[in-house]
Motif scaffolding. Sequence first.
Motif, short mmCIF file in Angstrom:
data_model
loop_
_atom_site.label_atom_id
_atom_site.label_comp_id
_atom_site.label_asym_id
_atom_site.label_seq_id
_atom_site.Cartn_x
_atom_site.Cartn_y
_atom_site.Cartn_z
N PHE A 42 -0.90 3.13 -1.21
CA PHE A 42 0.16 3.30 -0.35
C PHE A 42 -0.37 2.93 1.08
O PHE A 42 -1.43 3.28 1.54
N ASN A 43 0.70 2.11 1.83
CA ASN A 43 0.12 1.92 3.37
C ASN A 43 1.32 2.87 3.76
O ASN A 43 2.26 3.06 4.10
N SER A 44 0.76 3.87 4.81
CA SER A 44 1.47 5.06 5.38
C SER A 44 2.50 4.34 6.27
O SER A 44 3.68 4.94 6.39
N SER A 45 2.02 3.56 7.26
CA SER A 45 3.12 3.14 7.82
C SER A 45 4.30 2.29 7.54
O SER A 45 5.47 2.50 7.70
N GLU A 46 4.02 1.48 6.41
CA GLU A 46 5.11 0.81 5.58
C GLU A 46 5.84 1.88 4.56
O GLU A 46 7.12 1.77 4.78
N LEU A 47 5.34 2.68 4.17
CA LEU A 47 6.01 4.01 3.69
C LEU A 47 6.85 4.78 4.39
O LEU A 47 7.87 4.81 4.28
N ILE B 131 7.80 0.26 -3.44
CA ILE B 131 6.43 0.56 -2.70
C ILE B 131 5.43 0.34 -3.42
O ILE B 131 5.36 0.89 -4.70
N THR B 132 4.51 -0.58 -3.20
CA THR B 132 3.24 -0.79 -3.97
C THR B 132 2.22 0.01 -3.81
O THR B 132 1.88 0.51 -2.70
N LYS B 133 1.49 0.30 -4.77
CA LYS B 133 0.19 1.23 -4.66
C LYS B 133 -1.08 0.23 -4.48
O LYS B 133 -1.09 -0.87 -5.08
N ASN C 165 -1.59 11.01 -6.15
CA ASN C 165 -0.76 10.14 -5.47
C ASN C 165 0.45 11.16 -4.79
O ASN C 165 1.16 11.14 -3.75
N THR D 258 1.45 12.79 3.78
CA THR D 258 1.88 11.73 4.84
C THR D 258 3.46 12.01 5.30
O THR D 258 3.79 12.09 6.46
#
Length: 368
Positions: A111-116, A107-109, A18, A25
């Motif tokens: 991970f969505n890179s765009s959301e992050l 943020i939930t696992k 993680n 990212t």
Amino acid sequence: MIPSYKSLILIVDDTPKNLQVLGKTLHEIGYNIAVANSGNQAIDSIEKEKPDLILLDIQMPEMDGFEVCRRLKQNEETKDIPIIFLTAVTESSKIIEGFELGAVDYITKPFNSSELSVRVATHLEIKQSRERLHELNATKDKFFKIIAHDLRNPFTGIIGLSENIERILTTTQTVGIDKILKYTQIIHSSAISAESLLENLLEWAKSQSGRLDIHPKIISIDQIFNKNIELMRGMALKKEIEIEKQETIDEAFADELLVNTIIRNLLSNALKFTEKGGKVYLSSKQKGDWIEISIQDTGIGIDPKNIGKIFRIDSKFTNLGTDKEKGTGLGLLLCKEFVEKQGGNIWVSSILGEGTTFSFTVPAKTKE
């Protein structure tokens, strides 16, 4: 949207993969990254360098994310750092508990890179907006203080002394010319002080509202020195202070109004904090593409513990001059603002009891 500076983000997670995914990212986006694999390590890292934002895993051994968050929010030094929880848990009770502890988001696992990237950028922008609002509130408070107190003082003296002179001239009271002359000199000094303060207030207001235009051109530093020496001649004579120009590089490529304001404020400060019979030196020299201008005095100096306060709007530091002259600190804030708007730097060196030197840089004359 990435902030204008490279924000530092601390990632706290006990799973190496993680840390690797998140770090890679965010680093590729342009952020500086620090990592910690436990709650204790995170606390130690934050004590050494405070991050702009923390990505914090909830489920960790020894000290979980909730406890780390609780400790940070109880500390005045760290309570305003935004915390985004990283979690595989989607139960509403856990999410609510995180918000109640002071987290700004989760943020939930996996991970969505765009959301992050969007969530991180959003909360960094909110943090910077809050810091800017704090600075604006400090500026507003500074103005209220000046208007309510410091701007009133010289006018109170002018009104009171002028009434005394009127009383003397309209009655049979016998008073020597020396006393009347002293009154008029104080009135003149108070008027100059009020005018200088009012000019600073107007210029500062323009700067803070974004209405201050910069018009660089080839200017004569020597002429600006001469203009301000003449302006301050009365104050210098009263305190028997000698103002001396040393070797100067005459021309620079800068805004004449701004440079004049900077030199006026620094020279006034030098005279204010120099004892009777002292000296003030004005000089300029070229250093590469910059002209370094210095105002040096043989005055009382600045305590080292106060050096870091003099260019801060939220500072409570004030000091009386050698003739009990009062100041607001606004002049030095203006100097810093006007120097930086022209791309230069300003700094101070001082030895308590021996004197102070303020120096700043402006662009040198461009080559033909």
